[in-house]
Design an enzyme around this catalytic site. Structure first.
Site, PDB file in Angstrom:
ATOM      1  N   LYS A   1       1.970   2.204  -5.398  1.00  0.00           N
ATOM      2  CA  LYS A   1       2.761   1.497  -6.520  1.00  0.00           C
ATOM      3  C   LYS A   1       1.678   2.088  -7.287  1.00  0.00           C
ATOM      4  O   LYS A   1       2.306   2.113  -8.262  1.00  0.00           O
ATOM      5  CB  LYS A   1       2.655  -0.287  -5.814  1.00  0.00           C
ATOM      6  CG  LYS A   1       4.073  -0.368  -4.592  1.00  0.00           C
ATOM      7  CD  LYS A   1       4.203  -1.762  -4.866  1.00  0.00           C
ATOM      8  CE  LYS A   1       2.193  -2.256  -3.938  1.00  0.00           C
ATOM      9  NZ  LYS A   1       1.940  -2.266  -2.676  1.00  0.00           N
TER      10      LYS A   1
ATOM     11  N   GLY B   1      -4.909  -4.719  -3.397  1.00  0.00           N
ATOM     12  CA  GLY B   1      -5.571  -3.650  -3.626  1.00  0.00           C
ATOM     13  C   GLY B   1      -5.264  -1.830  -4.617  1.00  0.00           C
ATOM     14  O   GLY B   1      -4.227  -1.348  -3.818  1.00  0.00           O
ATOM     15  N   HIS B   2      -4.981  -1.414  -4.909  1.00  0.00           N
ATOM     16  CA  HIS B   2      -4.290  -0.151  -6.121  1.00  0.00           C
ATOM     17  C   HIS B   2      -5.095  -0.014  -6.529  1.00  0.00           C
ATOM     18  O   HIS B   2      -6.181   0.144  -7.451  1.00  0.00           O
ATOM     19  CB  HIS B   2      -3.422  -1.240  -7.107  1.00  0.00           C
ATOM     20  CG  HIS B   2      -2.342  -2.420  -7.061  1.00  0.00           C
ATOM     21  ND1 HIS B   2      -1.249  -2.918  -7.925  1.00  0.00           N
ATOM     22  CD2 HIS B   2      -1.740  -2.597  -6.073  1.00  0.00           C
ATOM     23  CE1 HIS B   2      -1.372  -3.700  -7.329  1.00  0.00           C
ATOM     24  NE2 HIS B   2      -1.319  -4.022  -5.951  1.00  0.00           N
TER      25      HIS B   2
ATOM     26  N   ASP C   1       1.197  -1.191   0.011  1.00  0.00           N
ATOM     27  CA  ASP C   1      -0.287  -0.423   0.259  1.00  0.00           C
ATOM     28  C   ASP C   1       1.123   1.310   0.301  1.00  0.00           C
ATOM     29  O   ASP C   1       0.299   2.640   0.389  1.00  0.00           O
ATOM     30  CB  ASP C   1      -1.351  -0.077   1.019  1.00  0.00           C
ATOM     31  CG  ASP C   1      -1.743  -1.358   1.469  1.00  0.00           C
ATOM     32  OD1 ASP C   1      -2.453  -1.293   0.166  1.00  0.00           O
ATOM     33  OD2 ASP C   1      -1.971  -1.444   2.581  1.00  0.00           O
TER      34      ASP C   1
ATOM     35  N   GLN D   1       1.829  -6.106  -3.504  1.00  0.00           N
ATOM     36  CA  GLN D   1       2.442  -5.880  -1.966  1.00  0.00           C
ATOM     37  C   GLN D   1       3.684  -5.018  -1.689  1.00  0.00           C
ATOM     38  O   GLN D   1       4.075  -4.792  -1.973  1.00  0.00           O
ATOM     39  CB  GLN D   1       2.768  -7.274  -1.569  1.00  0.00           C
ATOM     40  CG  GLN D   1       1.325  -8.371  -0.903  1.00  0.00           C
ATOM     41  CD  GLN D   1       1.071  -8.613  -2.521  1.00  0.00           C
ATOM     42  OE1 GLN D   1       1.275  -9.364  -3.440  1.00  0.00           O
ATOM     43  NE2 GLN D   1      -0.610  -8.794  -2.800  1.00  0.00           N
TER      44      GLN D   1
END
Ligand code: GDP
Ligand code: IMO
Ligand code: MG
Length: 426
Positions: A16, A40-41, A13, A222
């Site tokens: 990225k 989750g991006h 988080d 990650q």
């Protein structure tokens, strides 16, 4: 542009996706190489927010190829949900391709993950419950289904005969989970075959060869501290988010990589269990959480927050292969009087000082952060676009971080939007 890998340098988080999105503009092929829908991006552009879990964030630019590589694990139902949401937002998925060698998360992997988390007691990892660990375990045990199996009666039939008898015994006897019949899995696989059909790239070898002299961007999920080999094991994910993971999970070898951008927040966050030496459980931690909106994209869980930790970052530069850093969320400190940076750990049992990351995480409970305090800048950074326009105190913070971690900070992010970015030459 050089072929670049974007990785998280902390516990995920870090921002990225924002950096991937930025670099994707100058890339031809974007490859997601590890992890699954645990990620989750978030990308914010022109006032619109897009959330990605498995699909490379480069998909927002039309005309790019976005490839989900062999190192990933795919949960079909989550994939279906993700493409439905993105299509609803008007995103064109024409460039999306999936490796036939990617692994499939089946319903029992999700059940096993949930069961393990609920019954682990002190061993709880705080996983995303997306079946990631059980799917990668099956891959290593040589009992996972691959995307290509969905299109081969021989493979599916023979593999299920090899996999199911033992899997069902384990499910029933160890987990108390109902067994799965071969017919049930085959009918699921028929559905999955239809779902993936428009995207599976059986000619991936030719495609990678064709793109080998173009610009390639590798998108990590990650972060280094969640890496299965180098992270805070066992409180990690089950894949290799380090830069090297791009060479095993994409289909291209290590010589194709010219740059590894390590994305790091100006502070640290972590979701789930596990050691976190600079964690702040006081009002300052709450303040960072509130200003930084530190809540998970995938699970909605509040993220634990703490001061920037140069000990883990120096380690991430080494094992992640980071050549350049993107420092994000520095604007979260705009109202702070002072900002701390952890420069070392001190073992409270014997006063031993660590500036090299101690990999035995079971002693981390005895470690206290040694801080240097920097003055805040007390002004908004959100509209600044040039490095020289940053306040002196912000520049001092940035160069202190660079000195401590031994890597240059080439990108500074001052807000969630694509535009809110400062790029330094060199
Ligand atoms: P990822 O998993 O590393 O892609 O990061 P996430 O999307 O899970 O979390 C990063 C969050 O920070 C997202 O909500 C981003 O929109 C936001 N973000 C990224 N960069 C910045 C920044 O420089 N400043 C602020 N305030 N928010 C940012
Ligand atoms: P992105 O790509 C933050 C964490 C989970 C848990 C551990 C293992 O958005 O940075 P898993 O479900 O992978 O078996 O969980 O890893 N985790 C993440 N934390 N960001 C992520 O992804 C994460 N993916 C997994 O919270 O502690
Ligand atoms: Mg995330």
């Amino acid at each position: 542009m050089k072929n670049t890998v974007v990785i998280g340098a902390q516990w995920g988080d870090e921002g990225k996706a924002k950096i991937t999105d930025l670099l994707a503009e100058q890339s031809d092929l974007i490859i997601r190489y590890q992890g699954g829908c645990n990620a989750g991006h978030t990308v914010v552009t022109h006032g619109e927010t897009y959330k990605f879990h498995l699909i490379p964030s480069g998909i927002l630019y039309e005309g790019k190829i976005c490839f989900i590589g062999a190192g990933t694990v795919i949960h079909p139902e989550s994939f279906e949900k993700e493409i439905t949401v993105l299509k609803g937002q008007g995103v064109n998925l024409k460039g999306l391709k999936i490796s036939p060698l990617a692994s499939i998360t089946l319903p029992y992997h999700i059940e096993m993950d949930g069961w393990s988390e609920n019954n682990a007691g002190k061993g709880k990892i705080g996983t995303t419950k997306r079946g990631i660990g059980p799917t990668y375990s099956d891959k290593a045990a040589r009992t996972v289904l691959k995307i290509q199996d969905l299109y081969s009666f021989e493979a599916l039939n023979e593999k299920l005969d090899m996999i199911l008898p033992l899997k069902n015994k384990t499910l029933e006897k160890a987990y108390g989970i109902e067994p799965y019949t071969k017919d049930c899995i085959i009918s699921l696989c028929e559905k999955y075959a239809e779902l993936f059909k428009p995207y599976v790239c059986f000619e991936w070898q030719d495609m990678l060869r064709r793109y080998s002299d173009k610009t390639i961007l590798f998108e990590g999920a990650q972060g280094v501290m969640l890496d299965i080999d180098y992270g805070t094991y066992p409180f990690v994910t089950s894949s290799n988010p380090i830069g090297g993971g791009a060479a095993t999970g994409s289909g291209y070898g290590p010589c194709m990589i010219h740059e590894v951008v390590g994305v790091s927040k100006a502070y640290v966050t972590r979701v789930g269990e596990g050691p976190f030496v600079t964690e702040l459980t006081d009002d300052t931690g709450k303040k960072i959480q509130e200003i930084g909106h530190e809540y998970g994209v995938t699970t909605g869980r509040p993220r634990r927050c703490g001061w920037f930790d140069s000990v883990i970052m120096k380690y991430a530069v080494l094992v992640g292969g980071i050549t350049k850093v993107a420092l994000t969320k520095i604007d979260v400190f705009d109202t702070f009087d002072e900002i701390k940076i952890c420069v070392a750990y001190k073992d409270c049992r014997n006063d031993k000082v660590y500036t090299t990351y101690p990999t035995d995480v079971f002693i981390h409970k005895y470690l206290e952060p040694v801080y240097e305090t920097m003055p805040g800048w007390k002004t908004s950074l959100s509209d600044i676009r040039k490095y020289e326009d940053l306040p002196e105190n912000t520049k001092k913070f940035i160069s202190k971080v660079e000195d401590l971690i031994g890597a240059p900070i080439g990108i500074v992010s001052v807000g969630p939007d694509r535009e809110q970015t400062i790029t330094r030459e060199g």
